[in-house]
Design a protein around this motif. Sequence first.
Motif, PDB file in Angstrom:
ATOM      1  N   LEU A  26      63.023  -9.755 -18.785  1.00  0.00           N
ATOM      2  CA  LEU A  26      62.048  -8.685 -18.972  1.00  0.00           C
ATOM      3  C   LEU A  26      61.764  -8.445 -20.460  1.00  0.00           C
ATOM      4  CD1 LEU A  26      63.156  -6.155 -16.209  1.00  0.00           C
ATOM      5  CD2 LEU A  26      61.206  -7.731 -16.177  1.00  0.00           C
ATOM      6  N   THR A  27      62.768  -8.637 -21.309  1.00  0.00           N
ATOM      7  CA  THR A  27      62.539  -8.507 -22.741  1.00  0.00           C
ATOM      8  C   THR A  27      61.584  -9.584 -23.230  1.00  0.00           C
ATOM      9  OG1 THR A  27      64.735  -7.550 -23.049  1.00  0.00           O
ATOM     10  CG2 THR A  27      63.656  -8.425 -25.012  1.00  0.00           C
ATOM     11  N   PHE A  28      61.758 -10.796 -22.716  1.00  0.00           N
ATOM     12  CA  PHE A  28      60.818 -11.880 -23.023  1.00  0.00           C
ATOM     13  C   PHE A  28      59.404 -11.481 -22.597  1.00  0.00           C
ATOM     14  CE2 PHE A  28      58.501 -15.732 -22.046  1.00  0.00           C
ATOM     15  CZ  PHE A  28      58.803 -16.580 -23.101  1.00  0.00           C
ATOM     16  N   ASP A  29      59.278 -10.891 -21.413  1.00  0.00           N
ATOM     17  CA  ASP A  29      57.968 -10.459 -20.918  1.00  0.00           C
ATOM     18  C   ASP A  29      57.370  -9.373 -21.806  1.00  0.00           C
ATOM     19  OD1 ASP A  29      58.222 -12.226 -18.834  1.00  0.00           O
ATOM     20  OD2 ASP A  29      58.904 -10.719 -17.392  1.00  0.00           O
ATOM     21  N   VAL A  30      58.206  -8.435 -22.261  1.00  0.00           N
ATOM     22  CA  VAL A  30      57.715  -7.355 -23.119  1.00  0.00           C
ATOM     23  C   VAL A  30      57.219  -7.912 -24.452  1.00  0.00           C
ATOM     24  CG1 VAL A  30      58.404  -5.299 -24.420  1.00  0.00           C
ATOM     25  CG2 VAL A  30      59.087  -5.548 -22.037  1.00  0.00           C
ATOM     26  N   ILE A  31      57.902  -8.914 -24.980  1.00  0.00           N
ATOM     27  CA  ILE A  31      57.441  -9.554 -26.221  1.00  0.00           C
ATOM     28  C   ILE A  31      56.068 -10.186 -25.994  1.00  0.00           C
ATOM     29  CG2 ILE A  31      57.864 -11.506 -27.765  1.00  0.00           C
ATOM     30  CD1 ILE A  31      60.852 -10.858 -27.545  1.00  0.00           C
ATOM     31  N   LEU A 156      57.944  -6.578 -34.575  1.00  0.00           N
ATOM     32  CA  LEU A 156      57.998  -7.887 -33.919  1.00  0.00           C
ATOM     33  C   LEU A 156      59.351  -8.555 -34.133  1.00  0.00           C
ATOM     34  CD1 LEU A 156      56.749 -10.447 -32.588  1.00  0.00           C
ATOM     35  CD2 LEU A 156      55.914 -11.067 -34.872  1.00  0.00           C
ATOM     36  N   LEU A 157      59.844  -8.552 -35.360  1.00  0.00           N
ATOM     37  CA  LEU A 157      61.122  -9.195 -35.658  1.00  0.00           C
ATOM     38  C   LEU A 157      62.265  -8.529 -34.896  1.00  0.00           C
ATOM     39  CD1 LEU A 157      60.808  -9.806 -39.508  1.00  0.00           C
ATOM     40  CD2 LEU A 157      60.905 -11.550 -37.719  1.00  0.00           C
ATOM     41  N   LEU A 158      62.234  -7.219 -34.791  1.00  0.00           N
ATOM     42  CA  LEU A 158      63.285  -6.514 -34.056  1.00  0.00           C
ATOM     43  C   LEU A 158      63.232  -6.870 -32.571  1.00  0.00           C
ATOM     44  CD1 LEU A 158      63.147  -2.986 -35.733  1.00  0.00           C
ATOM     45  CD2 LEU A 158      64.955  -4.683 -35.968  1.00  0.00           C
ATOM     46  N   GLY A 159      62.031  -7.042 -32.031  1.00  0.00           N
ATOM     47  CA  GLY A 159      61.910  -7.459 -30.640  1.00  0.00           C
ATOM     48  C   GLY A 159      62.513  -8.835 -30.415  1.00  0.00           C
ATOM     49  N   MET A 160      62.238  -9.754 -31.332  1.00  0.00           N
ATOM     50  CA  MET A 160      62.819 -11.097 -31.230  1.00  0.00           C
ATOM     51  C   MET A 160      64.340 -11.048 -31.386  1.00  0.00           C
ATOM     52  SD  MET A 160      60.460 -13.392 -30.682  1.00  0.00           S
ATOM     53  CE  MET A 160      58.699 -13.750 -30.899  1.00  0.00           C
ATOM     54  N   ALA A 161      64.807 -10.221 -32.317  1.00  0.00           N
ATOM     55  CA  ALA A 161      66.253 -10.091 -32.521  1.00  0.00           C
ATOM     56  C   ALA A 161      66.926  -9.510 -31.281  1.00  0.00           C
ATOM     57  CB  ALA A 161      66.537  -9.221 -33.739  1.00  0.00           C
ATOM     58  N   LEU A 162      66.264  -8.542 -30.642  1.00  0.00           N
ATOM     59  CA  LEU A 162      66.814  -7.956 -29.419  1.00  0.00           C
ATOM     60  C   LEU A 162      66.922  -9.012 -28.322  1.00  0.00           C
ATOM     61  CD1 LEU A 162      67.740  -5.279 -28.108  1.00  0.00           C
ATOM     62  CD2 LEU A 162      65.379  -4.971 -27.326  1.00  0.00           C
ATOM     63  N   LEU A 163      65.903  -9.863 -28.208  1.00  0.00           N
ATOM     64  CA  LEU A 163      65.964 -10.956 -27.241  1.00  0.00           C
ATOM     65  C   LEU A 163      67.130 -11.885 -27.553  1.00  0.00           C
ATOM     66  CD1 LEU A 163      64.652 -12.621 -24.916  1.00  0.00           C
ATOM     67  CD2 LEU A 163      63.340 -13.818 -26.690  1.00  0.00           C
ATOM     68  N   GLY A 164      67.321 -12.213 -28.830  1.00  0.00           N
ATOM     69  CA  GLY A 164      68.429 -13.084 -29.214  1.00  0.00           C
ATOM     70  C   GLY A 164      69.783 -12.466 -28.901  1.00  0.00           C
ATOM     71  N   MET A 165      69.938 -11.174 -29.175  1.00  0.00           N
ATOM     72  CA  MET A 165      71.210 -10.500 -28.909  1.00  0.00           C
ATOM     73  C   MET A 165      71.499 -10.446 -27.405  1.00  0.00           C
ATOM     74  SD  MET A 165      70.681  -7.465 -31.707  1.00  0.00           S
ATOM     75  CE  MET A 165      72.088  -6.490 -31.188  1.00  0.00           C
ATOM     76  N   LEU A 166      70.482 -10.160 -26.622  1.00  0.00           N
ATOM     77  CA  LEU A 166      70.665 -10.141 -25.166  1.00  0.00           C
ATOM     78  C   LEU A 166      71.025 -11.528 -24.640  1.00  0.00           C
ATOM     79  CD1 LEU A 166      67.750  -7.767 -24.157  1.00  0.00           C
ATOM     80  CD2 LEU A 166      70.127  -7.487 -23.411  1.00  0.00           C
ATOM     81  N   THR A 167      70.411 -12.557 -25.218  1.00  0.00           N
ATOM     82  CA  THR A 167      70.735 -13.926 -24.818  1.00  0.00           C
ATOM     83  C   THR A 167      72.190 -14.247 -25.115  1.00  0.00           C
ATOM     84  OG1 THR A 167      68.449 -14.615 -25.235  1.00  0.00           O
ATOM     85  CG2 THR A 167      70.115 -16.352 -25.128  1.00  0.00           C
TER      86      THR A 167
END
Length: 353
Positions: A26-31, A156-167
């Motif tokens: 879902l985080t990927f979808d939100v990005i 945008l960068l924080l969204g990508m970082a959040l995706l990375g942390m969740l991964t």
Amino acid sequence: MLACVIVWSSKDPDKYRKLVWVTVFLTFDVIMFGAFTRLTDSGLGCPDWPGCYGHANPLQAMEHIRAAEALMPDGPVTVMKAWVEMIHRYLAMGIGVLIIAIMVIAWRFWLQSGRSNQRFSPRYPMLLFVFVCIQGAFGAWTVTMKLQPIIVTIHLLLGMALLGMLTWVGARQKDHAPVAAQASALRVPALIGLMLLTLQIALGGWVSTNYAALACSDFPLCHGAVIPQMDFDNGFTLWRTLGKTADGEYLPFAALTAIHWTHRFFAFVLAAYLAWLGCKALKIEGMRPVARALLGALALQITIGIATVSLKWPLALAVAHNGCAALLVLLLVMLNYKTRISGQPEKIVSQIK
């Protein structure tokens, strides 16, 4: 929330793991939807925050939206843009709720295990919670500071970082096939690859937030030259309002050219490095599936990037370009994780009863 209900009603015995990976998805979808919001110029579709003209949804604010649209039919506030902006906010809030659920469940199972099961260590979920709060603050500032480029790029960068942390948290929940010990030699190169990708995403965000996508309309040259006329000083002045220089003048076209050209030039550097990294990982037992996926995503991203410029930035390709960047983040995080578990026996993950 619907996602939590779906996870807990599923037949998967490891519901904590499933919740984490559903949140990753879902985080990927939100990005992706955030990219759609930005590229359709819907970031100010509701010019206040967190509501829309003080209301919970655009239906209740329709009178205000119609009035703003009548004054500026092509302006930032329209009915469609208001809905796009608010749907993006609803989805982002949903991610926050899921992260809170992950944090609460992690604490519960960690305490039940006598604080011995590191799989449920709450330090990662707590970090995610802090991070999503910071991301929410930048989402609010994006609106209240009227799409100031540096704020939108950080968002945008924080969204990508959040995706990375969740991964990374998700990777801790999976069973991993043994990874050959020589993969440890790729720890530093894999980390460098992730850092280079982060820089390229920042440059891409800077292109998008400054509306510099069409500053170079030809490929591989820019205005028919390898190195066109550029204004780096104004282009890369970080603290300024949208479309203006630090002195308040209109941003010259040469500054937009500098922004676009830098992103394009660094794309060649990043592509060469990630291709080398992927080829190295292909030779190591246990790294091959991620390496193949990384090389495939890289090839796809290059193709989309070239097609986006050649076809004059169609919306679908521009959104896909952002999505493929997010996919590269996910795969590089997985690659980094695998280098950390190299040489260890197959990871045994206990199931939640």
